[in-house]
Design a protein around this motif. Structure first.
Motif, PDB file in Angstrom:
ATOM      1  N   VAL A  13      46.081 -21.166  12.587  1.00  0.00           N
ATOM      2  CA  VAL A  13      46.618 -19.867  12.186  1.00  0.00           C
ATOM      3  C   VAL A  13      45.493 -18.993  11.639  1.00  0.00           C
ATOM      4  O   VAL A  13      44.668 -19.457  10.838  1.00  0.00           O
ATOM      5  CB  VAL A  13      47.719 -20.056  11.121  1.00  0.00           C
ATOM      6  CG1 VAL A  13      48.265 -18.716  10.640  1.00  0.00           C
ATOM      7  CG2 VAL A  13      48.848 -20.910  11.689  1.00  0.00           C
ATOM      8  N   GLU A  30      47.551 -13.560  10.968  1.00  0.00           N
ATOM      9  CA  GLU A  30      48.880 -14.145  11.110  1.00  0.00           C
ATOM     10  C   GLU A  30      49.435 -14.609   9.766  1.00  0.00           C
ATOM     11  O   GLU A  30      50.630 -14.450   9.486  1.00  0.00           O
ATOM     12  CB  GLU A  30      48.811 -15.300  12.112  1.00  0.00           C
ATOM     13  CG  GLU A  30      48.516 -14.827  13.527  1.00  0.00           C
ATOM     14  CD  GLU A  30      47.969 -15.904  14.431  1.00  0.00           C
ATOM     15  OE1 GLU A  30      47.928 -15.690  15.648  1.00  0.00           O
ATOM     16  OE2 GLU A  30      47.555 -16.974  13.928  1.00  0.00           O
ATOM     17  N   GLY A  84      52.615 -22.207   8.315  1.00  0.00           N
ATOM     18  CA  GLY A  84      51.650 -21.228   8.794  1.00  0.00           C
ATOM     19  C   GLY A  84      50.564 -20.923   7.784  1.00  0.00           C
ATOM     20  O   GLY A  84      49.366 -20.970   8.112  1.00  0.00           O
ATOM     21  N   ILE A 137      51.910 -18.205  16.980  1.00  0.00           N
ATOM     22  CA  ILE A 137      50.787 -18.431  16.062  1.00  0.00           C
ATOM     23  C   ILE A 137      50.165 -19.813  16.242  1.00  0.00           C
ATOM     24  O   ILE A 137      48.999 -20.011  15.885  1.00  0.00           O
ATOM     25  CB  ILE A 137      51.186 -18.206  14.587  1.00  0.00           C
ATOM     26  CG1 ILE A 137      52.214 -19.231  14.113  1.00  0.00           C
ATOM     27  CG2 ILE A 137      51.709 -16.798  14.386  1.00  0.00           C
ATOM     28  CD1 ILE A 137      52.573 -19.082  12.640  1.00  0.00           C
ATOM     29  N   ILE A 153      53.178 -10.252  17.926  1.00  0.00           N
ATOM     30  CA  ILE A 153      53.499 -10.406  16.508  1.00  0.00           C
ATOM     31  C   ILE A 153      53.984  -9.080  15.927  1.00  0.00           C
ATOM     32  O   ILE A 153      54.947  -9.046  15.146  1.00  0.00           O
ATOM     33  CB  ILE A 153      52.279 -10.939  15.742  1.00  0.00           C
ATOM     34  CG1 ILE A 153      52.030 -12.399  16.141  1.00  0.00           C
ATOM     35  CG2 ILE A 153      52.470 -10.820  14.232  1.00  0.00           C
ATOM     36  CD1 ILE A 153      50.746 -12.977  15.606  1.00  0.00           C
ATOM     37  N   ASP A 193      42.893 -11.264  21.887  1.00  0.00           N
ATOM     38  CA  ASP A 193      43.609 -11.191  20.612  1.00  0.00           C
ATOM     39  C   ASP A 193      44.607 -10.041  20.603  1.00  0.00           C
ATOM     40  O   ASP A 193      45.638 -10.110  19.925  1.00  0.00           O
ATOM     41  CB  ASP A 193      42.610 -10.998  19.466  1.00  0.00           C
ATOM     42  CG  ASP A 193      41.770 -12.244  19.230  1.00  0.00           C
ATOM     43  OD1 ASP A 193      42.173 -13.319  19.705  1.00  0.00           O
ATOM     44  OD2 ASP A 193      40.715 -12.127  18.573  1.00  0.00           O
ATOM     45  N   TYR A 195      46.488 -22.055   7.805  1.00  0.00           N
ATOM     46  CA  TYR A 195      45.347 -21.140   7.695  1.00  0.00           C
ATOM     47  C   TYR A 195      44.368 -21.612   6.620  1.00  0.00           C
ATOM     48  O   TYR A 195      43.147 -21.586   6.814  1.00  0.00           O
ATOM     49  CB  TYR A 195      45.824 -19.724   7.372  1.00  0.00           C
ATOM     50  CG  TYR A 195      44.711 -18.851   6.855  1.00  0.00           C
ATOM     51  CD1 TYR A 195      43.623 -18.516   7.665  1.00  0.00           C
ATOM     52  CD2 TYR A 195      44.721 -18.390   5.539  1.00  0.00           C
ATOM     53  CE1 TYR A 195      42.575 -17.737   7.182  1.00  0.00           C
ATOM     54  CE2 TYR A 195      43.687 -17.613   5.052  1.00  0.00           C
ATOM     55  CZ  TYR A 195      42.613 -17.291   5.876  1.00  0.00           C
ATOM     56  OH  TYR A 195      41.577 -16.533   5.389  1.00  0.00           O
ATOM     57  N   GLU A 226      57.601  -8.444  14.139  1.00  0.00           N
ATOM     58  CA  GLU A 226      57.645  -7.912  12.773  1.00  0.00           C
ATOM     59  C   GLU A 226      58.457  -6.622  12.720  1.00  0.00           C
ATOM     60  O   GLU A 226      59.243  -6.398  11.807  1.00  0.00           O
ATOM     61  CB  GLU A 226      56.226  -7.666  12.252  1.00  0.00           C
ATOM     62  CG  GLU A 226      56.196  -7.225  10.798  1.00  0.00           C
ATOM     63  CD  GLU A 226      54.791  -7.151  10.231  1.00  0.00           C
ATOM     64  OE1 GLU A 226      54.653  -6.869   9.027  1.00  0.00           O
ATOM     65  OE2 GLU A 226      53.816  -7.382  10.992  1.00  0.00           O
ATOM     66  N   LEU A 239      57.714 -16.712  16.595  1.00  0.00           N
ATOM     67  CA  LEU A 239      56.513 -16.665  15.762  1.00  0.00           C
ATOM     68  C   LEU A 239      55.810 -18.014  15.732  1.00  0.00           C
ATOM     69  O   LEU A 239      54.571 -18.083  15.810  1.00  0.00           O
ATOM     70  CB  LEU A 239      56.879 -16.224  14.349  1.00  0.00           C
ATOM     71  CG  LEU A 239      57.256 -14.751  14.179  1.00  0.00           C
ATOM     72  CD1 LEU A 239      57.718 -14.489  12.764  1.00  0.00           C
ATOM     73  CD2 LEU A 239      56.069 -13.845  14.523  1.00  0.00           C
ATOM     74  N   LYS A 263      48.147 -11.192  21.615  1.00  0.00           N
ATOM     75  CA  LYS A 263      48.813 -11.970  20.572  1.00  0.00           C
ATOM     76  C   LYS A 263      49.265 -11.054  19.429  1.00  0.00           C
ATOM     77  O   LYS A 263      50.378 -11.178  18.915  1.00  0.00           O
ATOM     78  CB  LYS A 263      47.848 -13.034  20.055  1.00  0.00           C
ATOM     79  CG  LYS A 263      48.506 -14.273  19.483  1.00  0.00           C
ATOM     80  CD  LYS A 263      47.459 -15.338  19.208  1.00  0.00           C
ATOM     81  CE  LYS A 263      48.108 -16.584  18.623  1.00  0.00           C
ATOM     82  NZ  LYS A 263      47.106 -17.621  18.303  1.00  0.00           N
ATOM     83  N   THR A 264      48.393 -10.117  19.054  1.00  0.00           N
ATOM     84  CA  THR A 264      48.734  -9.169  17.994  1.00  0.00           C
ATOM     85  C   THR A 264      49.912  -8.299  18.392  1.00  0.00           C
ATOM     86  O   THR A 264      50.792  -8.003  17.574  1.00  0.00           O
ATOM     87  CB  THR A 264      47.512  -8.284  17.674  1.00  0.00           C
ATOM     88  OG1 THR A 264      46.425  -9.115  17.252  1.00  0.00           O
ATOM     89  CG2 THR A 264      47.836  -7.277  16.570  1.00  0.00           C
TER      90      THR A 264
END
Length: 314
Positions: free
Chosen positions: A174, A178, A205, A163, A126, A119, A209, A130, A159, A122-123
């Motif tokens: 998602v 995210e 997105g 995601i 992102i 993770d 979720y 951002e 993005l 991926k973080t």
């Protein structure tokens, strides 16, 4: 092989540019033994850092070669371990920022191709995007030039790819992290001229979720995948051990075994889990209320989101 490859890479980077012939030589040398080693991957990063300009031929080779090392350099293949992810982030982030579009593309491609990634990787991607949106600088902004705070088409594409990628905590689903990132970007750029793709990305997105589901054990971590691979390769393994391991590690498989051997009450089916996932829970409603109330008003995108969720539940 690695020594010769490194020498070729150093010569290629000496004048700040890589020719087609040099890319071809590196490609032949790198794949001469069928693998890309860590030393060779680090040599490619050194070349990329030394380049004044780069073309698509170099970019394609760089992304392909580095991704090959990260995902297939060690067993099990198509798995990115925490150690490999940290190495990749350190190579990209050596000066505190993702400087080039080819580096960002490499990160995204790894997440797309992998069966699983930590993770943290991926973080990291992102967070980089951002930061670029809010600062107006970075490789998604026409090569790094300063531009107004807004969400560009390039950032929307990245993005969406990240995601909804197969790698990560919930393949194609998602996460809350995210979804909250999408809300932050919306609130910060509400009055800006965002790319046309942004509205649908936000709606897709956040509604994903709230309305989707993922298997609890959809992803095996790198160490567990390696252990299972070694188990399968064990010539002395017997069928009973294999069956017990499969049932333990893949609860969804237990449903099928139950049907075959007459076991009842094996748990909800995939269709039942999907239907349950499509129901917005009280906790999710409270979360959505908090996100909408964060800026003290209900904007147009939030109204469209509420409408989509309501219509989907009918």
């Amino acid at each position: 092989m690695t020594t010769h490859f490194t020498e070729l890479a150093q010569r290629a980077a000496a004048d700040g540019q890589v020719t087609s012939q040099e890319v071809l030589a590196l490609r032949r040398e790198g794949w001469g033994d069928g693998i890309i080693t860590r030393e060779e991957a680090e040599a490619l990063f050194a070349v990329n850092n030394a380049l004044d300009t780069s073309d698509s031929e170099w970019s394609d080779f760089f992304v392909e070669a580095v991704g090959e090392f990260v995902l297939n350099g060690t067993e099990p293949r198509r798995q990115c371990s925490l150690e490999e992810a940290e190495w990749l982030m350190a190579q990209v982030d050596h000066d505190g920022v993702v400087e080039s579009e080819v580096e960002l593309e490499t990160l995204v491609r790894v997440v797309e191709r992998a069966e699983n990634v930590p993770d943290r990787l991926k973080t990291y991607i992102i967070d980089q995007v951002e930061r670029e949106v809010l600062s107006g600088t970075g490789p998604t902004r026409c090569g790094g030039e300063l531009s107004a705070t807004h969400i560009s088409s390039a950032e929307c594409r990245i993005l969406r790819r990240v995601i909804f990628a197969a790698g990560g905590c919930a393949p194609t689903a998602v996460s809350r992290f995210e979804a909250e990132m999408l809300f932050r970007l919306k609130d910060e750029t509400l009055a800006e001229e965002n790319a046309p793709e942004w509205d649908e990305l936000f709606l897709d997105g956040v509604s994903n979720y709230l309305k989707s589901f993922a298997f609890q054990n959809a992803q095996l971590d790198h160490d567990r995948a390696r252990e299972l691979q070694a188990f399968v390769a064990d010539n002395e393994a017997n069928v009973g051990r294999v069956m017990r391991r499969m049932v333990r590690d893949m609860p969804q498989a237990a449903n099928h075994f139950g049907k075959v051997f007459g076991k009842r009450d094996a748990g909800p089916t995939i269709a039942e889990q999907a239907a349950a996932g499509a129901v917005v829970t009280d906790n999710e409603r409270e979360w959505l209320d908090r996100m909408i109330d964060a800026d003290g008003e209900v904007d147009d995108l939030e109204r469209r989101l509420l409408s989509r969720i309501t219509e989907a539940g009918e």
